[in-house]
Design a protein around this motif. Structure first.
Motif, PDB file in Angstrom:
ATOM      1  N   ALA A  43       0.831  -1.214   0.000  1.00 38.04           N
ATOM      2  CA  ALA A  43       0.000   0.000   0.000  1.00 38.04           C
ATOM      3  C   ALA A  43       0.864   1.263   0.000  1.00 38.04           C
ATOM      4  O   ALA A  43       0.459   2.301  -0.534  1.00 38.04           O
ATOM      5  N   LEU A  44       2.047   1.190   0.563  1.00 32.13           N
ATOM      6  CA  LEU A  44       2.935   2.355   0.633  1.00 32.13           C
ATOM      7  C   LEU A  44       3.478   2.727  -0.739  1.00 32.13           C
ATOM      8  O   LEU A  44       3.767   3.893  -1.008  1.00 32.13           O
ATOM      9  N   TYR A  45       3.620   1.729  -1.605  1.00 28.03           N
ATOM     10  CA  TYR A  45       4.166   1.966  -2.940  1.00 28.03           C
ATOM     11  C   TYR A  45       3.224   2.791  -3.818  1.00 28.03           C
ATOM     12  O   TYR A  45       3.639   3.327  -4.835  1.00 28.03           O
ATOM     13  N   PHE A  46       1.982   2.901  -3.423  1.00 29.88           N
ATOM     14  CA  PHE A  46       1.049   3.760  -4.133  1.00 29.88           C
ATOM     15  C   PHE A  46       1.461   5.229  -3.970  1.00 29.88           C
ATOM     16  O   PHE A  46       1.238   6.055  -4.844  1.00 29.88           O
ATOM     17  N   TYR A  47       2.101   5.547  -2.850  1.00 26.52           N
ATOM     18  CA  TYR A  47       2.484   6.923  -2.526  1.00 26.52           C
ATOM     19  C   TYR A  47       3.956   7.209  -2.814  1.00 26.52           C
ATOM     20  O   TYR A  47       4.306   8.342  -3.154  1.00 26.52           O
ATOM     21  N   PHE A  48       4.810   6.207  -2.646  1.00 26.84           N
ATOM     22  CA  PHE A  48       6.254   6.387  -2.866  1.00 26.84           C
ATOM     23  C   PHE A  48       6.791   5.190  -3.642  1.00 26.84           C
ATOM     24  O   PHE A  48       6.589   4.049  -3.237  1.00 26.84           O
ATOM     25  N   LYS A  49       7.498   5.486  -4.749  1.00 31.53           N
ATOM     26  CA  LYS A  49       8.021   4.418  -5.604  1.00 31.53           C
ATOM     27  C   LYS A  49       9.021   3.533  -4.879  1.00 31.53           C
ATOM     28  O   LYS A  49       9.097   2.347  -5.122  1.00 31.53           O
ATOM     29  N   ASN A  50       9.830   4.179  -4.006  1.00 35.86           N
ATOM     30  CA  ASN A  50      10.887   3.449  -3.322  1.00 35.86           C
ATOM     31  C   ASN A  50      11.334   4.226  -2.083  1.00 35.86           C
ATOM     32  O   ASN A  50      10.827   5.314  -1.804  1.00 35.86           O
ATOM     33  N   ARG A  51      12.276   3.688  -1.388  1.00 31.97           N
ATOM     34  CA  ARG A  51      12.764   4.303  -0.148  1.00 31.97           C
ATOM     35  C   ARG A  51      13.446   5.649  -0.423  1.00 31.97           C
ATOM     36  O   ARG A  51      13.339   6.573   0.376  1.00 31.97           O
ATOM     37  N   ASP A  52      14.127   5.759  -1.538  1.00 37.10           N
ATOM     38  CA  ASP A  52      14.775   7.037  -1.875  1.00 37.10           C
ATOM     39  C   ASP A  52      13.738   8.152  -2.011  1.00 37.10           C
ATOM     40  O   ASP A  52      13.960   9.269  -1.541  1.00 37.10           O
ATOM     41  N   GLU A  53      12.627   7.851  -2.656  1.00 36.05           N
ATOM     42  CA  GLU A  53      11.579   8.853  -2.819  1.00 36.05           C
ATOM     43  C   GLU A  53      10.969   9.221  -1.459  1.00 36.05           C
ATOM     44  O   GLU A  53      10.680  10.388  -1.197  1.00 36.05           O
ATOM     45  N   LEU A  54      10.791   8.227  -0.601  1.00 32.48           N
ATOM     46  CA  LEU A  54      10.284   8.497   0.751  1.00 32.48           C
ATOM     47  C   LEU A  54      11.285   9.351   1.531  1.00 32.48           C
ATOM     48  O   LEU A  54      10.908  10.339   2.170  1.00 32.48           O
ATOM     49  N   ASN A  55      12.555   8.990   1.468  1.00 32.90           N
ATOM     50  CA  ASN A  55      13.579   9.770   2.177  1.00 32.90           C
ATOM     51  C   ASN A  55      13.649  11.203   1.659  1.00 32.90           C
ATOM     52  O   ASN A  55      13.878  12.139   2.418  1.00 32.90           O
ATOM     53  N   SER A  56      13.433  11.378   0.374  1.00 23.68           N
ATOM     54  CA  SER A  56      13.401  12.727  -0.197  1.00 23.68           C
ATOM     55  C   SER A  56      12.225  13.518   0.383  1.00 23.68           C
ATOM     56  O   SER A  56      12.358  14.707   0.689  1.00 23.68           O
ATOM     57  N   ALA A  57      11.086  12.859   0.563  1.00 26.24           N
ATOM     58  CA  ALA A  57       9.921  13.525   1.164  1.00 26.24           C
ATOM     59  C   ALA A  57      10.194  13.874   2.626  1.00 26.24           C
ATOM     60  O   ALA A  57       9.788  14.938   3.109  1.00 26.24           O
ATOM     61  N   ILE A  58      10.903  12.997   3.323  1.00 26.88           N
ATOM     62  CA  ILE A  58      11.292  13.285   4.715  1.00 26.88           C
ATOM     63  C   ILE A  58      12.219  14.494   4.746  1.00 26.88           C
ATOM     64  O   ILE A  58      12.064  15.394   5.572  1.00 26.88           O
ATOM     65  N   ALA A  59      13.184  14.528   3.837  1.00 28.28           N
ATOM     66  CA  ALA A  59      14.133  15.651   3.778  1.00 28.28           C
ATOM     67  C   ALA A  59      13.403  16.950   3.465  1.00 28.28           C
ATOM     68  O   ALA A  59      13.691  17.990   4.080  1.00 28.28           O
ATOM     69  N   GLN A  60      12.460  16.900   2.550  1.00 27.46           N
ATOM     70  CA  GLN A  60      11.700  18.103   2.204  1.00 27.46           C
ATOM     71  C   GLN A  60      10.910  18.598   3.413  1.00 27.46           C
ATOM     72  O   GLN A  60      10.885  19.795   3.708  1.00 27.46           O
ATOM     73  N   ASP A  61      10.271  17.687   4.138  1.00 26.89           N
ATOM     74  CA  ASP A  61       9.523  18.054   5.338  1.00 26.89           C
ATOM     75  C   ASP A  61      10.466  18.647   6.399  1.00 26.89           C
ATOM     76  O   ASP A  61      10.144  19.633   7.046  1.00 26.89           O
ATOM     77  N   TYR A  62      11.630  18.047   6.538  1.00 25.23           N
ATOM     78  CA  TYR A  62      12.649  18.529   7.480  1.00 25.23           C
ATOM     79  C   TYR A  62      13.058  19.966   7.128  1.00 25.23           C
ATOM     80  O   TYR A  62      13.085  20.841   7.995  1.00 25.23           O
ATOM     81  N   LEU A  63      13.377  20.194   5.863  1.00 29.09           N
ATOM     82  CA  LEU A  63      13.813  21.527   5.438  1.00 29.09           C
ATOM     83  C   LEU A  63      12.703  22.563   5.592  1.00 29.09           C
ATOM     84  O   LEU A  63      12.954  23.710   5.975  1.00 29.09           O
ATOM     85  N   LYS A  64      11.468  22.155   5.323  1.00 29.96           N
ATOM     86  CA  LYS A  64      10.333  23.059   5.507  1.00 29.96           C
ATOM     87  C   LYS A  64      10.198  23.439   6.977  1.00 29.96           C
ATOM     88  O   LYS A  64      10.033  24.617   7.313  1.00 29.96           O
ATOM     89  N   THR A  65      10.270  22.466   7.866  1.00 30.63           N
ATOM     90  CA  THR A  65      10.141  22.727   9.300  1.00 30.63           C
ATOM     91  C   THR A  65      11.312  23.565   9.799  1.00 30.63           C
ATOM     92  O   THR A  65      11.122  24.485  10.609  1.00 30.63           O
ATOM     93  N   LEU A  66      12.508  23.289   9.314  1.00 26.78           N
ATOM     94  CA  LEU A  66      13.676  24.092   9.682  1.00 26.78           C
ATOM     95  C   LEU A  66      13.479  25.544   9.259  1.00 26.78           C
ATOM     96  O   LEU A  66      13.735  26.471  10.040  1.00 26.78           O
ATOM     97  N   THR A  67      13.006  25.753   8.045  1.00 29.05           N
ATOM     98  CA  THR A  67      12.772  27.112   7.541  1.00 29.05           C
ATOM     99  C   THR A  67      11.751  27.840   8.403  1.00 29.05           C
ATOM    100  O   THR A  67      11.961  29.005   8.778  1.00 29.05           O
TER     101      THR A  67
END
Length: 183
Positions: A43-67
Motif C-alpha cells: 500500500a505504501l508503494y502507491f504513494y512512494f516508488k521506493n525508499r529514496d523517494e520516501l527519504n526525499s519527502a522526509i528531507a523536504q519536510d525537514y527543510l520546511k520545518t527548519l525554515t
C-alpha cells in the motif's frame, strides 16, 4: 488493518519521521512503516516508488520545518546578530533532530526544486541580514556556504561522537568558527 483510503503521503512521512526519531536514520523501512500503520507494505508503494523517494519527502519536510523554525526564532533580529542567530537555530535544530538531520543530509536532492526552495529561502534570510554589513554578493555567498558547511559538519560530527573533548566545549568552538566565517 488500515485501508488504502485511510493512508496519505503525509501520514506515511510522519510515521517514517517518528520511526527515525525513535530509532535511527535507517529505521524508516517500508516494512516498519507498514507495521506501524497496520497496513500492507504494498500500500505504501502507491504513494512512494521506493525508499529514496520516501527519504526525499522526509528531507523536504525537514527543510520546511527548519525554515519555519528559523523564521519564528529569528523574528526581530538583524545584521550580524541575525546571521549568528540563524546559524545557532540551524545547529540546534539539527542536533535536536539528529537522526532526521542525517536522513535530510543524505537524501536532500537540491536538483529537486522543492528541496532547493527551502535552502534558497534560508540563504535569502541570511543575505537580508548580511546586507547591513556585507554588500558584496560573492562574499555573502561565501558566508552562507561557510555557515551551511559549519552546521552540517557539527551535526555529522556529533552523530559519530566527536566534540566530546573537555579541552573546549562544542558550543564554544562552533561560535568561534562562526565568527571567523563572518569576519
Amino acid at each position: 488493518m488500515t485501508q488504502k483510503r485511510d493512508l496519505s503521503a503525509e501520514k506515511i512521512v510522519q510515521t517514517a519521521k517518528d520511526l527515525v526519531l525513535n530509532g535511527n536514520a535507517d529505521s524508516a523501512t517500508f516494512s516498519n512503516i507498514a507495521k506501524e500503520l497496520d497496513c500492507k507494505t504494498q500500500a505504501l508503494y502507491f504513494y512512494f516508488k521506493n525508499r529514496d523517494e520516501l527519504n526525499s519527502a522526509i528531507a523536504q519536510d525537514y527543510l520546511k520545518t527548519l525554515t519555519e523554525t528559523i523564521k519564528n526564532e529569528c523574528l526581530g533580529y538583524s545584521g550580524k546578530e541575525g546571521v549568528v542567530k540563524i546559524a545557532k537555530v540551524m545547529r540546534e535544530f539539527g542536533l535536536e533532530n539528529l537522526s532526521l538531520s542525517l536522513v535530510a543530509i543524505k537524501s536532500s536532492d537540491l536538483t529537486n526544486k522543492k528541496d532547493f526552495k527551502y535552502v534558497l529561502e534560508i540563504n535569502s534570510m541570511m543575505e537580508k541580514f548580511m546586507d547591513v554589513f556585507v554588500q558584496d554578493e560573492a562574499k555573502q555567498m561565501t558566508i552562507t556556504r561557510g555557515i551551511r558547511g559549519l552546521v552540517i559538519g557539527e551535526v555529522v560530527s556529533e552523530s559519530v561522537g566527536l566534540f566530546h573533548n573537555p579541552l573546549i566545549k562544542n558550543t564554544v568552538s562552533f561560535e568561534e568558527n562562526l565568527y571567523k566565517i563572518l569576519s
